[in-house]
Design an enzyme around this catalytic site. Structure first.
Site, short mmCIF file in Angstrom:
data_model
loop_
_atom_site.label_atom_id
_atom_site.label_comp_id
_atom_site.label_asym_id
_atom_site.label_seq_id
_atom_site.Cartn_x
_atom_site.Cartn_y
_atom_site.Cartn_z
N GLU A 45 32.61 40.09 39.52
CA GLU A 45 32.88 40.75 38.24
C GLU A 45 31.66 40.69 37.32
O GLU A 45 31.38 41.66 36.60
CB GLU A 45 34.09 40.11 37.56
CG GLU A 45 35.41 40.44 38.22
CD GLU A 45 35.74 41.92 38.21
OE1 GLU A 45 35.26 42.64 37.30
OE2 GLU A 45 36.47 42.37 39.10
N TYR A 126 37.27 41.99 29.09
CA TYR A 126 37.52 42.67 30.37
C TYR A 126 37.39 41.69 31.54
O TYR A 126 38.27 41.63 32.41
CB TYR A 126 36.54 43.84 30.58
CG TYR A 126 36.56 44.29 32.02
CD1 TYR A 126 37.57 45.11 32.49
CD2 TYR A 126 35.59 43.84 32.93
CE1 TYR A 126 37.62 45.49 33.82
CE2 TYR A 126 35.64 44.22 34.26
CZ TYR A 126 36.65 45.04 34.70
OH TYR A 126 36.71 45.40 36.02
N ASP A 144 38.67 49.20 33.07
CA ASP A 144 37.26 49.58 33.16
C ASP A 144 37.16 51.10 33.06
O ASP A 144 38.14 51.78 32.71
CB ASP A 144 36.63 49.06 34.45
CG ASP A 144 37.17 49.75 35.70
OD1 ASP A 144 38.14 50.54 35.60
OD2 ASP A 144 36.63 49.49 36.79
#
Length: 346
Positions: A45, A126, A144
């Site tokens: 990520e 996020y 996203d």
């Protein structure tokens, strides 16, 4: 009338069509009890922030080979990690990667809630949601660019981005299921990446085609709408590339803060509207006649080069001489290296 979008339909599609990614646990393996590795989820990520899957694959595999655990990464030398990160861009991520790894290693492992994850360096809303959902299967909503595109079309949200972001997040939250939240988060991202693409979406094979308001009204190719972007400013700079007679190059490590922080680079003037001359060493400097152009997030850079061959005993005013691997350099510095190497070979 459109059907309401259904998370179960999307999960059924994902069970068959999930992308195979090196950091992902396949849905069949997850159903069989194989849990995702929080370290692998976190590393992927961080790498994927503002970067494509295609660009990240090899970096992720190399990092996992070199540093297979968070403890191994925490013990790594800063310069080695920054060198392996070179070319992936957004170098603050690499600095925060090390800070986070060392904190997590000291804690004995990754925390398991979104709030605790978000308190770690380099992890924002996020990324914390993505780790919590994918690694721990918590019902967090992950949004996203792919997800924004899917949601804007399914619900026909015509407000331009970025103004529509709060609405898109709220709508996405209504679809997040209490079970299999990690698989669902990855399913929506896969849907956007493979079917609900920016151009020419493949609506005929989309599991949500009956639920998509934009498709019903012929607007799928025009959403999400975006505000026009302001033109990027242009900055100028000068880079000095000196190669010593023994093959070593004059470099300096950039400050930890700021653009390309902590990376190796060529000495030179600050990047601004006008570049000023400030040679780092006395030499006969040549202009190779080739500008290096590079685009960063917020501006375009035009870098003029000065190239010189210097004797082994030369003493620089700034920086020091090192053996250089082009792969250790950020992209803009590697572009300059290629030009200088060709010029000195003439």
């Amino acid at each position: 009338m459109c059907d309401a979008p259904n998370s179960a339909e999307l999960l059924a599609w994902y069970d068959v069509h999930a992308r195979t990614l090196p950091w992902r646990v396949a849905p069949s393996d997850r159903a069989a009890g194989r849990a995702p590795d929080p370290y692998a989820v976190w590393l992927s990520e961080i790498m994927l922030q503002q970067t494509t899957v295609a660009a990240v694959r090899d970096y992720f595999t190399r990092f996992m080979t070199l540093w297979p655990t968070v403890d191994a990464l925490a013990a790594a030398e800063d310069a080695r990690v920054m060198g392996e990160w070179a070319g992936l861009g957004y170098y603050a991520r690499a600095r925060n990667l090390l800070k986070c790894a060392r904190l997590v290693a000291g804690m004995g492992g990754f925390p398991t809630t979104r709030t605790e994850l978000e308190a770690l360096p380099g992890i924002g809303p996020y990324t914390s949601a993505a780790i919590a959902a994918i690694a721990y299967d918590l019902p967090e909503t992950v949004v996203d660019g792919n997800v924004e595109r899917v949601i804007s079309r399914v619900f026909q949200v015509e407000t331009p981005l970025p103004d529509s972001k709060p609405e898109l997040k709220q709508l996405a939250t209504t679809l997040t299921p209490p079970m299999r939240a990690g698989d669902y988060a990855q399913a929506v991202m896969d849907l956007g990446a493979t079917i609900c693409t920016p151009k020419s979406p493949a609506c005929g094979i989309c599991p949500w085609n009956r639920a998509c308001l934009a498709r019903q009204n012929g607007l799928q190719a025009t959403l999400p709408a975006r505000k026009p972007k302001a033109p990027k400013p242009v900055r100028h700079g000068i880079a000095y590339l000196a190669r010593r007679a023994d093959g070593l190059w004059l470099v300096e490590r950039r400050p930890d803060t700021g653009l390309l922080g902590g990376m190796l680079g060529w000495p030179g003037a600050a990047w601004g509207d006008v570049a000023s001359e400030a040679p780092p060493i006395t030499a006969v400097w040549q202009d190779p006649g080739v500008e290096v152009r590079h685009t960063f997030t917020h501006f375009h850079l035009i870098l003029n080069l000065r190239v010189a061959q210097v004797p082994t005993h030369a003493e620089p005013r700034v920086g020091s001489f090192h053996k250089i691997r082009p792969s250790d350099l950020p992209t803009v510095m590697r572009k300059a290296f290629d030009v200088a190497t060709a010029s000195l070979a003439d």
